[in-house]
Design a protein around this motif. Structure first.
Motif, PDB file in Angstrom:
ATOM      1  N   SER A  36      19.595  -6.597 -50.513  1.00  0.00           N
ATOM      2  CA  SER A  36      18.788  -6.981 -49.476  1.00  0.00           C
ATOM      3  C   SER A  36      17.917  -8.099 -50.022  1.00  0.00           C
ATOM      4  O   SER A  36      17.615  -8.422 -51.174  1.00  0.00           O
ATOM      5  N   PRO A  37      17.652  -9.049 -48.986  1.00  0.00           N
ATOM      6  CA  PRO A  37      16.917 -10.381 -49.399  1.00  0.00           C
ATOM      7  C   PRO A  37      15.300 -10.010 -49.733  1.00  0.00           C
ATOM      8  O   PRO A  37      14.727 -10.835 -50.421  1.00  0.00           O
ATOM      9  N   THR A  38      14.897  -8.899 -49.349  1.00  0.00           N
ATOM     10  CA  THR A  38      13.520  -8.573 -49.668  1.00  0.00           C
ATOM     11  C   THR A  38      13.281  -7.805 -50.590  1.00  0.00           C
ATOM     12  O   THR A  38      14.271  -7.319 -51.132  1.00  0.00           O
ATOM     13  N   ALA A  39      11.824  -7.911 -51.264  1.00  0.00           N
ATOM     14  CA  ALA A  39      11.801  -6.978 -52.539  1.00  0.00           C
ATOM     15  C   ALA A  39      10.490  -6.211 -52.382  1.00  0.00           C
ATOM     16  O   ALA A  39       9.651  -5.715 -53.196  1.00  0.00           O
ATOM     17  N   SER A  40      10.289  -5.582 -51.064  1.00  0.00           N
ATOM     18  CA  SER A  40       9.044  -4.692 -50.892  1.00  0.00           C
ATOM     19  C   SER A  40       9.203  -3.324 -51.342  1.00  0.00           C
ATOM     20  O   SER A  40      10.546  -2.714 -51.507  1.00  0.00           O
ATOM     21  N   ILE A  41       8.286  -2.560 -51.542  1.00  0.00           N
ATOM     22  CA  ILE A  41       8.309  -1.192 -51.811  1.00  0.00           C
ATOM     23  C   ILE A  41       7.705  -0.450 -50.687  1.00  0.00           C
ATOM     24  O   ILE A  41       6.315  -0.808 -50.462  1.00  0.00           O
ATOM     25  N   HIS A  42       8.217   0.374 -50.071  1.00  0.00           N
ATOM     26  CA  HIS A  42       7.522   1.559 -49.352  1.00  0.00           C
ATOM     27  C   HIS A  42       8.029   2.556 -49.606  1.00  0.00           C
ATOM     28  O   HIS A  42       9.002   3.023 -50.072  1.00  0.00           O
TER      29      HIS A  42
ATOM     30  N   GLN B  11       2.859  -8.043 -53.660  1.00  0.00           N
ATOM     31  CA  GLN B  11       2.449  -7.851 -52.308  1.00  0.00           C
ATOM     32  C   GLN B  11       2.229  -6.292 -52.643  1.00  0.00           C
ATOM     33  O   GLN B  11       2.818  -5.446 -53.393  1.00  0.00           O
ATOM     34  N   PRO B  12       1.166  -5.509 -51.857  1.00  0.00           N
ATOM     35  CA  PRO B  12       0.992  -4.235 -51.933  1.00  0.00           C
ATOM     36  C   PRO B  12       2.077  -3.409 -51.316  1.00  0.00           C
ATOM     37  O   PRO B  12       2.709  -3.873 -50.291  1.00  0.00           O
TER      38      PRO B  12
END
Length: 261
Positions: free
Chosen positions: A98-104, A178-179
């Motif tokens: 995945s290109p994003t590195a977000s956490i949810h 990022q939050p």
């Protein structure tokens, strides 16, 4: 999985679409199960299976709660899990780029879902990018006086898990700054995380659950409301009907690995 079916003598059993029944509640019974050793061995092995088969977490967690007071109803509950496994032998957890590195993360609670002690069951799912990396299904230790308190406890549990994940990613140099986003389907619980005005209504809540407020205030977390139909953690807190269970299982990346090959 095949070994489990062989040990239980259910190699040729009829498969089922879900691991837990939505109509039959587990209540105390006077008819004990005559082979408790077999029950404990199979349930113990099922716990290892949940390392990659998160769709079994709720059913296995519930089965583990009756290790010392076994009845024929509890054995029937385990047999249902095995019948579900029979139909999903080629299923597993899919991981992808995945290109994003977000956490949810998603958290949920089934308020007073246990008919024996009226305790709630918490569940959460933590995603890094598009991949599910942590999940949990566990009965809460105390009785919640309201659905908001039960949901707030579940939210605090996932907040602690996400805090650890963020700390690890920072050490590895992979955190974007990022939050992290936490999703909850209880409006009261989301208000408690951001609005100190509600303090008077939460004097009965243990103080260790309120640390999630500090995380929100510091900008580390963002708590958003999600509709119940899109609550992915539902699969960890209660039995679900077939269509909804399958839809959530797919969204949690538990798929047929044969079709992915």
């Amino acid at each position: 999985m095949s070994d489990l079916l062989n040990r239980a003598g259910m190699v040729d059993c009829k498969p089922l679409a879900t691991p837990a029944s939505t109509t039959q509640a587990v209540t105390p019974s006077d008819e004990p199960f005559d082979n408790p050793t077999q029950y404990r061995r199979i349930v113990g092995a099922l716990q290892y299976l949940t390392i990659t088969r998160l769709d079994l977490c709720y059913a296995v967690n519930r089965s583990c709660q009756f290790m010392h007071t076994l009845t024929v109803e509890h054995w029937a509950m385990v047999k249902r899990v095995l019948r579900y496994i029979k139909g999903t032998l080629d299923y597993g957890l899919r991981l992808s780029c995945s290109p994003t590195a977000s956490i949810h993360a998603y958290s949920n609670s089934d308020w007073a879902g246990c008919l024996i002690d009226w305790k709630s069951t918490s569940g959460y799912a933590v995603f890094f990018r598009t991949n599910l990396i942590f999940w949990l299904s566990r009965k809460q230790r105390t009785v919640a006086r309201s659905s908001t308190k039960a949901e707030y406890k579940a939210l605090a549990d996932v907040a602690a898990e996400v805090t650890w994940v963020v700390s690890l990613l920072r050490e590895l140099g992979l955190h974007t700054g990022q939050p992290s986003t936490l999703w909850c389907d209880n409006l009261g619980a989301t208000y408690l995380c951001a609005n100190p005005v509600f303090h008077a209504r939460t004097k009965h809540v243990e103080i260790n659950y309120h640390f999630v407020r500090d995380k929100v205030a510091s900008g580390e977390f963002v708590v958003n409301l999600v509709s119940t139909k899109d609550q992915l953690a539902d699969v960890f807190t209660k039995p679900l009907p077939g269509p909804k269970f399958i839809a959530l299982r797919d969204k949690l990346n538990v798929v047929s690995l044969t079709s992915c090959a």
